[in-house]
Write a protein that holds these residues in place. Structure first.
Motif, PDB file in Angstrom:
ATOM      1  N   VAL A  59     -10.321 -85.543 -11.450  1.00 43.54           N
ATOM      2  CA  VAL A  59     -10.977 -84.666 -10.482  1.00 43.54           C
ATOM      3  C   VAL A  59     -12.138 -85.431  -9.876  1.00 43.54           C
ATOM      4  O   VAL A  59     -12.961 -86.003 -10.599  1.00 43.54           O
ATOM      5  N   HIS A  62     -16.471 -84.401  -5.848  1.00 39.39           N
ATOM      6  CA  HIS A  62     -16.344 -83.276  -4.920  1.00 39.39           C
ATOM      7  C   HIS A  62     -14.908 -83.266  -4.449  1.00 39.39           C
ATOM      8  O   HIS A  62     -14.359 -84.318  -4.130  1.00 39.39           O
ATOM      9  N   ALA A  63     -14.293 -82.090  -4.391  1.00 39.87           N
ATOM     10  CA  ALA A  63     -12.911 -82.012  -3.923  1.00 39.87           C
ATOM     11  C   ALA A  63     -12.840 -82.521  -2.503  1.00 39.87           C
ATOM     12  O   ALA A  63     -13.684 -82.195  -1.676  1.00 39.87           O
ATOM     13  N   HIS A  85     -15.194 -77.398  -5.604  1.00 44.59           N
ATOM     14  CA  HIS A  85     -13.999 -77.386  -6.421  1.00 44.59           C
ATOM     15  C   HIS A  85     -13.455 -75.972  -6.547  1.00 44.59           C
ATOM     16  O   HIS A  85     -14.164 -74.987  -6.392  1.00 44.59           O
ATOM     17  N   THR A  86     -12.187 -75.894  -6.855  1.00 46.49           N
ATOM     18  CA  THR A  86     -11.616 -74.626  -7.276  1.00 46.49           C
ATOM     19  C   THR A  86     -11.891 -74.478  -8.764  1.00 46.49           C
ATOM     20  O   THR A  86     -12.464 -75.360  -9.389  1.00 46.49           O
ATOM     21  N   ASP A  92      -7.272 -79.184  -8.150  1.00 44.91           N
ATOM     22  CA  ASP A  92      -8.162 -80.184  -7.574  1.00 44.91           C
ATOM     23  C   ASP A  92      -7.553 -81.582  -7.673  1.00 44.91           C
ATOM     24  O   ASP A  92      -7.713 -82.409  -6.777  1.00 44.91           O
ATOM     25  N   GLU A  95      -5.481 -83.096  -4.908  1.00 44.33           N
ATOM     26  CA  GLU A  95      -6.141 -83.741  -3.771  1.00 44.33           C
ATOM     27  C   GLU A  95      -6.166 -85.260  -3.919  1.00 44.33           C
ATOM     28  O   GLU A  95      -6.456 -85.980  -2.971  1.00 44.33           O
TER      29      GLU A  95
END
Length: 251
Positions: A59, A62-63, A85-86, A92, A95
């Motif tokens: 992850v 930052h997304a 993020h979710t 995530d 991505e």
């Protein structure tokens, strides 16, 4: 205030990974070490070990705004767009999907935090259940995992990921009799085909032997094989057979 309350709820929620130190599961390590096995047995044992364990997904800090679609071996150079993020680490991780050499998009999954760090130093490792990682791979990539990107770069079979996402047992096509029966039925309907047999593939998942009547000459044999190839590229096989080797056997 709402964001703070949401964060407090997330931190208070129980997690099955609270004591996870990021190490690889010994059972997975053992399965990965059995490289002297035939390829199909190796994958069979490895998938069984992976699905009984946990996976680690990367992850970003930052997304990012969309899949980076890095190719295997590429280093990240673009600065990610800062977005929240979710609550779902696996989502995530999508991505950071990896573009494989064949053009397909795969979710990167890892055996350990060290394997994540070897791939990219700018992401953090987050443990997830294999089923959740499979569900995200099916929803946001081409239903594929790549295991330990940057070191192993091991592409795992699409049907295994699809089965796990649905909470079902993966039955490889080399021992899936109903799938083989349907394949044999469709290939057997091709003019000139007189027999079909199956075996585990050496590079592909499944090897299909096709006996073709050679008495009608080379053009007829070529036409029969072309039709067999057309049968096997049907996307409907995608959830049951990953890759196929067609092996003609003149009669």
């Amino acid at each position: 205030m709402a964001a703070r309350g949401r964060l407090e709820r997330l931190l208070a929620a129980p997690t099955p990974f609270s004591k996870d130190d990021g190490s690889a599961d010994p059972a997975v390590v053992a399965a990965l070490a059995e490289q002297d096995l035939p390829h199909h047995e190796y994958l069979d044992r490895l998938l069984a070990a992976l699905t009984a364990s946990r996976l680690i997904v990367p992850v970003a800090a930052h997304a990012v705004g969309g899949p980076t679609q890095l190719r295997l071996g590429e280093a990240a150079s673009a600065v990610p767009v800062h977005e929240p993020h979710t609550a779902d680490a696996a989502q995530d991780a999508a991505e950071l999907a990896v573009r494989l050499d064949d053009g397909h998009l795969a979710l990167p999954v890892f055996t350990s935090a060290a394997a994540v760090a070897a791939w990219r130093a700018d992401v953090r490792p987050v443990p997830v259940t294999p089923q959740r990682a499979a569900q995200v791979a099916c929803a946001q990539t081409d239903q594929l995992w790549v295991l330990d990107a940057g070191t192993r770069d091991l592409r795992l079979p699409r049907p295994a990921v699809v089965a796990l996402a649905g909470g079902e047992e993966w039955i490889p096509s080399w021992r899936n009799e109903p799938v083989q029966a349907e394949v044999a039925s469709q290939l057997g309907a091709v003019k000139g085909v007189t027999g079909v047999a199956f075996a585990p593939g050496e590079q592909a998942e499944l090897r299909v032997f096709i006996r073709v009547d050679a008495s009608a000459g080379t053009p007829a044999v070529a036409a029969a094989l072309e039709q067999c190839q057309y049968v096997m590229v049907n996307p409907a096989w995608g959830e049951f057979i990953d890759t196929v080797e067609l092996c003609p056997v003149p009669a």
